[in-house]
Design a protein around this motif. Structure first.
Motif, PDB file in Angstrom:
ATOM      1  N   UNK A   1       0.812  -1.231   0.000  1.00  0.00           N
ATOM      2  CA  UNK A   1       0.000   0.000   0.000  1.00  0.00           C
ATOM      3  C   UNK A   1       0.839   1.272   0.000  1.00  0.00           C
ATOM      4  N   UNK A   2       1.971   1.280   0.719  1.00  0.00           N
ATOM      5  CA  UNK A   2       2.827   2.461   0.731  1.00  0.00           C
ATOM      6  C   UNK A   2       3.353   2.757  -0.674  1.00  0.00           C
ATOM      7  N   UNK A   3       3.743   1.717  -1.403  1.00  0.00           N
ATOM      8  CA  UNK A   3       4.191   1.911  -2.775  1.00  0.00           C
ATOM      9  C   UNK A   3       3.054   2.347  -3.686  1.00  0.00           C
ATOM     10  N   UNK A   4       1.887   1.717  -3.517  1.00  0.00           N
ATOM     11  CA  UNK A   4       0.741   2.019  -4.381  1.00  0.00           C
ATOM     12  C   UNK A   4       0.253   3.449  -4.195  1.00  0.00           C
ATOM     13  N   UNK A   5       0.344   3.979  -2.984  1.00  0.00           N
ATOM     14  CA  UNK A   5      -0.197   5.299  -2.695  1.00  0.00           C
ATOM     15  C   UNK A   5       0.688   6.431  -3.225  1.00  0.00           C
ATOM     16  N   UNK A   6       1.850   6.079  -3.775  1.00  0.00           N
ATOM     17  CA  UNK A   6       2.729   7.095  -4.345  1.00  0.00           C
ATOM     18  C   UNK A   6       2.754   7.059  -5.876  1.00  0.00           C
ATOM     19  N   UNK A   7       1.974   6.185  -6.509  1.00  0.00           N
ATOM     20  CA  UNK A   7       2.038   6.071  -7.977  1.00  0.00           C
ATOM     21  C   UNK A   7       0.672   6.336  -8.598  1.00  0.00           C
ATOM     22  N   UNK A   8       0.683   6.658  -9.897  1.00  0.00           N
ATOM     23  CA  UNK A   8      -0.550   6.940 -10.611  1.00  0.00           C
ATOM     24  C   UNK A   8      -1.232   5.649 -11.049  1.00  0.00           C
ATOM     25  N   UNK A   9      -2.398   5.816 -11.637  1.00  0.00           N
ATOM     26  CA  UNK A   9      -3.219   4.651 -12.012  1.00  0.00           C
ATOM     27  C   UNK A   9      -2.493   3.742 -12.999  1.00  0.00           C
ATOM     28  N   UNK A  10      -1.826   4.332 -13.994  1.00  0.00           N
ATOM     29  CA  UNK A  10      -1.217   3.530 -15.055  1.00  0.00           C
ATOM     30  C   UNK A  10      -0.145   2.577 -14.526  1.00  0.00           C
ATOM     31  N   UNK A  11       0.482   2.912 -13.416  1.00  0.00           N
ATOM     32  CA  UNK A  11       1.601   2.111 -12.916  1.00  0.00           C
ATOM     33  C   UNK A  11       1.236   1.273 -11.691  1.00  0.00           C
ATOM     34  N   UNK A  12      -0.024   1.277 -11.295  1.00  0.00           N
ATOM     35  CA  UNK A  12      -0.417   0.515 -10.112  1.00  0.00           C
ATOM     36  C   UNK A  12      -0.144  -0.972 -10.290  1.00  0.00           C
TER      37      UNK A  12
ATOM     38  N   UNK B   1      -5.973  10.865 -15.285  1.00  0.00           N
ATOM     39  CA  UNK B   1      -6.516  10.988 -13.940  1.00  0.00           C
ATOM     40  C   UNK B   1      -8.026  10.860 -14.017  1.00  0.00           C
ATOM     41  N   UNK B   2      -8.537   9.674 -14.291  1.00  0.00           N
ATOM     42  CA  UNK B   2      -9.969   9.485 -14.517  1.00  0.00           C
ATOM     43  C   UNK B   2     -10.774   9.696 -13.255  1.00  0.00           C
ATOM     44  N   UNK B   3     -12.025  10.038 -13.454  1.00  0.00           N
ATOM     45  CA  UNK B   3     -12.919  10.170 -12.310  1.00  0.00           C
ATOM     46  C   UNK B   3     -13.100   8.808 -11.650  1.00  0.00           C
ATOM     47  N   UNK B   4     -13.205   8.829 -10.321  1.00  0.00           N
ATOM     48  CA  UNK B   4     -13.306   7.576  -9.585  1.00  0.00           C
ATOM     49  C   UNK B   4     -14.587   6.828  -9.885  1.00  0.00           C
ATOM     50  N   UNK B   5     -14.520   5.543  -9.878  1.00  0.00           N
ATOM     51  CA  UNK B   5     -15.695   4.703 -10.098  1.00  0.00           C
ATOM     52  C   UNK B   5     -15.982   3.934  -8.829  1.00  0.00           C
ATOM     53  N   UNK B   6     -17.019   4.269  -8.084  1.00  0.00           N
ATOM     54  CA  UNK B   6     -17.333   3.494  -6.915  1.00  0.00           C
ATOM     55  C   UNK B   6     -17.701   2.082  -7.303  1.00  0.00           C
ATOM     56  N   UNK B   7     -17.481   1.200  -6.369  1.00  0.00           N
ATOM     57  CA  UNK B   7     -17.571  -0.207  -6.707  1.00  0.00           C
ATOM     58  C   UNK B   7     -19.002  -0.719  -6.738  1.00  0.00           C
TER      59      UNK B   7
END
Length: 542
Positions: free
Chosen positions: A211-222, A531-537
């Protein structure tokens, strides 16, 4: 403004993120070296009852002494746990005439003699954890995973309350201390306690790194981040095989696998706290400083964001408030996600550790089996990098878990004499199992909002460690029916894989930041959007 917009403006994925990723990958190597250490720490070499010397044995060879002192099993090998109450000298004339009178057979009375050609010492040979004490040997892994289970709840809460980085540092320091205390154990009780505490400490490392790594990167690189960090689990898996091959004495083996924690502690000082978490907790000045550092290292010198903008983001009703694991079950969509993901995590860990801790019966040495099981994970992860971005997280999660169960079930029907075929099927099954584990880490971190992500990871990790704790004990079911452990692993994997179909898809979906992002239906963004708009699940739960 959403946090992903800020990340794009700071460079999205540049030198700053690469340095964080390199440090976190190095840190993750520590995990498998402890999580799978039981394979070597508690390995049980071939053994038989110790036979006290008698004058009548003076002219007999060692093989002849064993022949008249220890009964044979149906397959012709000597019993590991029984001996004759009196020497059966008539067997020297005809060894096939095994006594049918069971009254002259008794449990070992004078300890055991171990084959030390493969292991100089293990905890099994140190404290005679064989035969009637075999359960204590398997329980060593269970104690460790009970610790990991407790740590999942503790560190899930603490890392959401006090921050990712500080809890990761605490986890590494405690892992170092308790790991060294385990190596210095002078009794089984001391080892059981220190290994349990090591499990508690390492759970923080297991929970926080991704999570620490994921929270520092954009969507394309998750996806790339999730897969790459996961690959270093496999690297640690292979390094464990090398360390165990070179260090055959269990005390020093524990020292060898705990030592790298010190290097991780030193390297981790540079890694910044998660800016997402800082903003969610209202610590905007510190978040602002880290974002400026990120932009500068990524070559975005024109980046500018005011603390007021970050303050508005922090006071968003999605971002504020104090939450606990109970919050995971308060709203309908989160409740469904939590229940289903808990079952999936249990099945993933239960089948993975069931396969990982069964390194015999495939015609390979235990060291080579460990190495092969580690190296097969790397292509499995690389395939998953492509697969989760093509067919999605949900389908990938479900089918890899189901196919892992199918491979376990297939090996039940393959005769043990077909060692090569069994090895191939087991290796393929291990690949599917690791693919399922790789996907579930990425998938779960995308399912939960920022304010609950560590609580969600803590809860699902709790379920996984519960599965990991039970997996070693299932091996004891072979006394009821030899294939019962494999049937159990197979059934759980297939059933939990089916449950994964009930989870929502998160491919190309913005990381949710608040509970409303999960509960409120919105429109899914195109994959190429920066930076797409969020999609709730909720919109995807069908």
């Amino acid at each position: 403004m959403k946090f992903e917009d800020l990340l794009v403006e700071t460079g999205g994925f540049g030198r700053f993120q690469i340095l964080i990723l390199a440090t976190l990958c190095l840190t993750r190597i520590n995990l498998p070296m402890h999580f799978l250490l039981h394979n070597f720490l508690a390995a049980t070499p071939s053994h038989h009852c110790a036979i006290p010397h008698q004058e009548a044995f003076v002219n007999l060879t060692v093989e002849e002494v064993l022949l008249i002192s220890i009964p044979r099993k149906p397959d012709g090998t000597f019993s590991s746990c029984e001996m004759f109450s009196q020497p059966q000298f008539h067997l020297l004339l005809n060894s096939s005439l095994q006594p049918e009178n069971k009254s002259i057979v008794q449990p070992c009375q004078h300890g055991w003699v171990y084959d030390r050609s493969q292991f100089t010492s293990t905890i099994s040979t140190q404290w005679d954890l064989v035969c009637e004490q075999r359960g204590l040997n398997q329980a060593t892994a269970t104690f460790f995973f009970i610790g990991v289970t407790i740590g999942a709840v503790v560190f899930g809460y603490l890392s959401d309350r006090f921050g990712r980085k500080s809890m990761l540092q605490l986890s590494l320091v405690c892992s170092m201390v308790f790991g060294m205390l385990s190596a210095a154990s002078v009794s089984y009780t001391m080892l059981a306690i220190t290994r349990t505490l090591t499990g508690v400490a390492l759970s923080g490392l297991s929970l926080i790194v991704l999570p620490l790594g994921m929270e520092w990167v954009d969507i394309q690189h998750r996806t790339f981040i999730g897969i790459l960090i996961s690959i270093f689990w496999s690297v640690g898996n292979m390094l464990l095989a090398l360390a165990a091959y070179l260090v055959r004495e269990w005390h020093w083996l524990l020292v060898a696998v705990t030592g790298p924690c010190l290097l991780s502690i030193i390297c981790l000082w540079w890694v910044p706290e998660s800016a997402r978490w800082l903003i969610a907790k209202g610590k905007v000045k510190q978040a602002h400083r880290h974002l400026l550092t990120c932009a500068r290292m990524n070559g975005r010198k024109d980046f500018a964001v005011s603390t007021e903008a970050l303050t508005r983001m922090a006071t968003d009703k999605n971002m504020g408030g104090n939450y606990s694991c109970i919050s995971l079950f308060r709203t309908p969509v989160l409740r469904k996600i939590s229940l289903c993901s808990g079952v999936v995590w249990f099945g993933v860990a239960f089948s993975y550790y069931g396969m990982s801790m069964n390194l015999t019966g495939f015609g390979l040495s235990i060291y080579l089996s460990q190495f092969v099981f580690g190296i097969i994970e790397i292509p499995a992860k690389i395939v998953m990098y492509w697969l989760v971005n093509r067919v999605g997280r949900r389908q990938s999660q479900a089918w890899t878990l189901i196919l892992a169960g199918v491979c376990i079930g297939a090996n039940i029907t393959i005769p043990k004499s077909f060692t090569s075929l069994r090895s191939v099927v087991a290796t393929v099954g291990k690949g599917f199992s690791e693919a399922a584990f790789t996907t579930v880490f990425l998938y779960t971190s995308e399912l939960y909002p920022t304010i609950l992500r560590q609580n969600g990871m803590g809860y699902t990790s709790f379920m996984a460690r519960l599965g990991g704790a039970l997996a070693p004990l299932v091996f004891l079911l072979d006394e009821v029916w030899q294939s019962l452990p494999e049937v159990t692993y197979c059934s759980v994997a297939v059933c939990s894989g089916a449950v994964a179909f009930l989870l929502p898809e998160t491919l190309n979906v913005r990381l949710p930041e608040g509970i409303e992002d999960v509960e409120k239906p919105q429109v899914k963004a195109p994959p190429e959007a920066s930076a797409p708009e969020g999609v709730p699940l909720q919109a995807l739960l069908k």
